[in-house]
Design an enzyme around this catalytic site. Structure first.
Site, short mmCIF file in Angstrom:
data_model
loop_
_atom_site.label_atom_id
_atom_site.label_comp_id
_atom_site.label_asym_id
_atom_site.label_seq_id
_atom_site.Cartn_x
_atom_site.Cartn_y
_atom_site.Cartn_z
N TYR A 1 0.84 -1.21 0.00
CA TYR A 1 0.00 0.00 0.00
C TYR A 1 0.87 1.25 0.00
O TYR A 1 0.70 2.15 -0.83
CB TYR A 1 -0.92 -0.02 1.22
N ALA A 2 1.83 1.31 0.91
CA ALA A 2 2.72 2.47 0.99
C ALA A 2 3.54 2.61 -0.29
O ALA A 2 3.75 3.73 -0.78
CB ALA A 2 3.64 2.34 2.20
#
Length: 345
Positions: free
Chosen positions: A152-153
């Site tokens: 996600y990051a």
């Protein structure tokens, strides 16, 4: 003004669109209505926005370039705000492809649309998760973010980098902002506040990760929206960084591109957060203490000085006040409130 906003059926997009509509702006909202969580909550948000004559909803996936382009062209936007994304740190361990599809391909499509339409300002939502393994706090926009610890990051960091290249190549004024643990009414059911309140009201145990020792820089959603609305007018100009006491501008040396934290710069321990919820509910949680989960970080803590210098605003709603407002919404206004006797006082 005319706005094209992706993710208007989502938590933050709904609040932002409602604020802009209340101020008399025209908003075209684009949303995929994905089943990551109960679509009825998303439909309820859009139904509220649809009460305004200034709102038009377009349903489609970011990955569908033709649908996205049609909606954006019809909007004739002066401002484009890209909020839609596959959210959730932990879900990225279960379904990583959803993040590549939405956050990479979808964001690329938004950048292409912005290149075609040349809005006054393009604004894109990123995340504090981009700071990853960085242990230097408070997190400053100029800190290196080379070590994301979740997909996600990584996808959000990639979006930031892609947007910088577009800002440079096409002289496209762009602001990326990083959110820090946003909460409030109409929040997502997978977020900690919603999960905790829902479980406590049903007398179910809550899982408290990191043994409750994690700290977060919580941001109440109305504060976040206020910051975004103010940043709309803060259009980056290449070669014109701002300066002030203790402020280090993240303005690119090669493009009209800037990165801004949106947070108040105040951390709250997870156990303090839980105790605040208990006081607001008048109930005690059944606590299930758990180790840290994969992808979680011990703390988030934002440097707020660039935001405050640019906008004259700093998020400041106390967690106690924000939690009280969420609890009131949960009890009285959320879709289905009062329909289940298990969750009544």
């Amino acid at each position: 003004m005319r706005f094209f906003i992706t993710g208007t059926a989502g938590f933050i997009g709904f609040h932002l669109a409602r604020r802009l509509l209340d101020e008399g702006h025209f908003v075209v909202g684009f949303d995929g209505m994905t089943p990551y969580y109960d679509v009825r909550l998303k439909e309820a948000r859009h139904a509220i926005l649809a009460r305004s004559n200034g709102f038009q909803a377009r349903i489609g996936m970011l990955e569908d370039m033709a649908a996205l382009e049609r909606a954006a062209r019809d909007a004739e936007p002066e401002i484009i705000i890209h909020l839609a994304a596959q959210a959730g740190v932990r879900y990225s361990l279960e379904n990583p492809r959803a993040y590549a599809d939405s956050n990479l391909i979808g964001s690329f499509n938004v950048l292409e649309v912005a290149r075609m339409l040349s809005p006054r300002h393009l604004l894109l939502a990123s995340t504090s998760s981009a700071y990853g393994a960085n242990e230097e706090m408070p997190f400053m926009e100029i800190h290196r973010t080379d070590h994301p610890i979740t997909l996600y990051a990584a996808t959000k960091k990639a979006m930031e980098v892609m947007s910088h290249s577009y800002a440079h190549l096409w002289t496209l004024p762009t602001t990326c902002f990083r959110f820090f643990t946003v909460y409030g009414p109409w929040g997502r059911p997978d977020m900690a506040l919603f999960k905790f309140v829902d479980a406590i009201m049903k007398d179910l145990p809550i899982d408290i990760y990191g043994q409750g020792e994690m700290r977060r820089d919580f941001t109440y959603v109305d504060d976040l929206v206020e910051a975004i609305v103010r940043l709309v007018a803060c259009i980056p100009v290449a070669g014109a960084p701002v300066s002030g006491e203790g402020v280090e501008d993240s303005l690119s040396p090669a493009a009209p591109w800037r990165l801004v934290n949106i947070a108040g710069g105040h951390t709250t321990e997870l156990m303090e957060f839980v105790e605040t919820i208990e006081r607001c509910l008048g109930r005690t949680a059944r606590r299930n203490m758990m180790p840290m989960q994969k992808g979680d970080v011990p703390a988030t803590y934002a440097d707020h000085r660039l935001l405050e210098h640019l906008t004259g605003f700093r998020p400041s709603t106390p967690v106690t006040e924000g939690v009280e407002k969420f609890v009131a919404w949960y009890r009285n206004e959320r879709p289905g409130a009062g329909s289940n006797p298990e969750v009544e006082n």
